[in-house]
Design an enzyme around this catalytic site. Structure first.
Site, mmCIF file in Angstrom:
data_model
loop_
_atom_site.group_PDB
_atom_site.id
_atom_site.type_symbol
_atom_site.label_atom_id
_atom_site.label_comp_id
_atom_site.label_asym_id
_atom_site.label_seq_id
_atom_site.Cartn_x
_atom_site.Cartn_y
_atom_site.Cartn_z
ATOM 1 N N GLU A 97 -8.177 19.338 -33.612
ATOM 2 C CA GLU A 97 -7.529 18.073 -33.947
ATOM 3 C C GLU A 97 -6.313 18.334 -34.822
ATOM 4 O O GLU A 97 -6.037 19.474 -35.192
ATOM 5 C CB GLU A 97 -8.506 17.109 -34.627
ATOM 6 C CG GLU A 97 -9.041 17.587 -35.967
ATOM 7 C CD GLU A 97 -9.881 16.516 -36.678
ATOM 8 O OE1 GLU A 97 -9.508 15.337 -36.657
ATOM 9 O OE2 GLU A 97 -10.917 16.895 -37.259
ATOM 10 N N LYS B 151 -16.369 14.023 -43.353
ATOM 11 C CA LYS B 151 -15.135 13.696 -44.081
ATOM 12 C C LYS B 151 -15.301 14.105 -45.543
ATOM 13 O O LYS B 151 -15.612 13.291 -46.397
ATOM 14 C CB LYS B 151 -14.862 12.189 -43.938
ATOM 15 C CG LYS B 151 -13.382 11.837 -43.977
ATOM 16 C CD LYS B 151 -13.160 10.395 -43.566
ATOM 17 C CE LYS B 151 -11.713 10.003 -43.687
ATOM 18 N NZ LYS B 151 -10.853 10.525 -42.606
ATOM 19 N N ARG C 284 -20.704 6.855 -41.444
ATOM 20 C CA ARG C 284 -20.050 8.169 -41.452
ATOM 21 C C ARG C 284 -20.111 8.771 -42.853
ATOM 22 O O ARG C 284 -20.310 9.977 -43.008
ATOM 23 C CB ARG C 284 -18.605 8.057 -40.960
ATOM 24 C CG ARG C 284 -17.980 9.422 -40.741
ATOM 25 C CD ARG C 284 -16.669 9.324 -39.996
ATOM 26 N NE ARG C 284 -15.658 8.633 -40.782
ATOM 27 C CZ ARG C 284 -14.460 8.297 -40.312
ATOM 28 N NH1 ARG C 284 -14.120 8.566 -39.069
ATOM 29 N NH2 ARG C 284 -13.584 7.670 -41.088
HETATM 30 C C1 LIG Z 1 -10.396 10.420 -41.349
HETATM 31 C C2 LIG Z 1 -10.046 11.468 -40.372
HETATM 32 C C3 LIG Z 1 -9.630 11.176 -39.061
HETATM 33 C C4 LIG Z 1 -9.426 9.771 -38.566
HETATM 34 O O1 LIG Z 1 -10.584 8.998 -38.562
HETATM 35 P P1 LIG Z 1 -10.499 7.418 -38.478
HETATM 36 O O2 LIG Z 1 -11.903 6.969 -38.620
HETATM 37 O O3 LIG Z 1 -9.945 7.077 -37.158
HETATM 38 O O4 LIG Z 1 -9.610 6.973 -39.587
HETATM 39 C C5 LIG Z 1 -9.392 12.229 -38.198
HETATM 40 N N1 LIG Z 1 -9.507 13.526 -38.602
HETATM 41 C C6 LIG Z 1 -9.881 13.834 -39.849
HETATM 42 C C7 LIG Z 1 -9.997 15.263 -40.224
HETATM 43 C C8 LIG Z 1 -10.167 12.826 -40.778
HETATM 44 O O5 LIG Z 1 -10.528 13.159 -42.017
#
Ligand SMILES: *Cc1c(COP(=O)(O)O)cnc(C)c1O
Length: 336
Positions: free
Chosen positions: A219, A183, A80
């Protein structure tokens, strides 16, 4: 560490002994370096400072009953980060380099891995920044990849309890074809006003709708959204949602438990049809949602004062796999 009160650790930063760093210079990644400094020295024109060339990851290591340290889905976090790097034109750290750096950072700070009984864990924060100098807008030619760790307390100190959430109507964290699916720090800067607004109104977090039509659920600020109804786990599909590894794991486990899984656009109006809703991410695995308030319609959707049965089952099962109490049939866990 005799003097750490593991049970009362906050979800915050505590200094550990070492961090691990690797520089990309002259077209190649160097050796992993170990540092005991909490500081980074860089050029004042570094692209991360001016143009947001930054991405990060978050994962956890857990000490099992057997005393072994387990990291959850480390290679998936590495991939990722590669996707995030590619999206904002940064150099991608190789998966092996990422995994090696994470292992090193854990082992060097072994004394900070919380014991099994505490319910706490070691939070791992890999970080990639453009360090090369540029005044015109362009990708850096030098990068720094680093990993630091910090012990964090159990997320639910008073038990697995629902939080309340507010729909955000007057700002977006990511554009429809923007960077919501990766991310990067910029998404978080953009989410700060909505998070503050929600918290001032007495809600734990904000729930974003799609930026284009404000019709579909995207989200929560830092966590994916899911709803449960008719023995079905429903989670939104959209280009501006970050693909959560926790959500992906929960979908896999749900299917194995005989729960149907649907990943598709979810209209906000569908909120009235769910029996349970929740947020999911590394920090808490699942945070059940008690109420969702929509400031535009003044409607509050209610899901109960206690976590629902499906969320509770999924939460305990995933945690048990992470701590080594249930078998790891998906090869999600790396023993350090
Ligand atoms: C990191 C993150 C998540 C959660 O991802 P995980 O891999 O489950 O920790 C969800 N939404 C956003 C915007 C994120 O940055």
């Amino acid at each position: 560490m005799e003097n750490i009160d593991w049970r009362n650790l906050p979800f915050g930063y505590i200094k550990t002994d070492y961090n691990v760093r690797c520089y990309y210079r002259n077209g190649q990644w160097g050796e992993l370096e170990i540092s005991s400094s909490e500081q980074v020295s860089m050029h004042i024109a570094a692209t991360c400072l001016h143009y947001g060339q930054e991405s990060f990851e978050g994962m956890k290591a857990f000490c099992g009953k057997d005393g072994k340290i387990r990291v959850f889905r480390c290679a998936d976090n590495a991939r990722r980060m590669q996707a995030s790097a590619a999206c904002i034109k940064m150099q991608e750290p190789p998966v092996e380099l990422f995994v090696e750096a994470v292992k090193k950072a854990i082992l060097l700070n072994r004394r900070f891995v919380p014991p099994y009984e505490s319910g706490a864990s070691l939070y791992i924060r890999p970080l990639l920044i453009g360090t090369g100098a540029a005044v015109g807008v362009k990708p850096a030619d030098e990068y720094l990849f680093m990993v630091f760790v910090t012990p964090v307390g159990p997320y639910f100190k008073t038990g697995f309890k629902p939080v309340n959430v507010m729909i955000t109507r007057d700002s977006d964290r990511a554009a429809p074809l923007g960077t919501g699916h990766v991310k990067v720090g910029g998404n978080y800067a953009a989410s700060l006003p909505a998070a503050e607004q929600a918290q001032k109104a007495g809600y734990a977090t904000s729930l974003y709708l799609d930026a284009k039509e404000k019709k579909y659920i995207d989200e929560c600020g830092p966590a994916n959204f899911f709803g449960i109804k008719n023995n079905t786990y429903v989670t939104p599909q959209s280009h501006s949602i970050l693909p959560s590894i926790t959500n992906n794991s929960l979908m896999t486990l749900a299917k194995e438990l005989g729960i149907k899984v649907e990943q598709r656009p979810v209209e906000a109006t569908e909120l009235s049809t769910f029996e349970e809703t929740g947020e999911c991410g590394t920090a808490a695995v699942i945070t059940p949602i008690g109420k969702i308030f929509d400031p535009q319609t003044n409607v509050t959707y209610r899901y109960g004062e206690e976590a629902g049965p499906v969320s509770t089952k999924l939460y305990h099962l995933l945690r048990a796999i992470q701590y080594g109490d249930e078998p790891d049939t998906h090869n999600w866990v790396t023993i350090i």
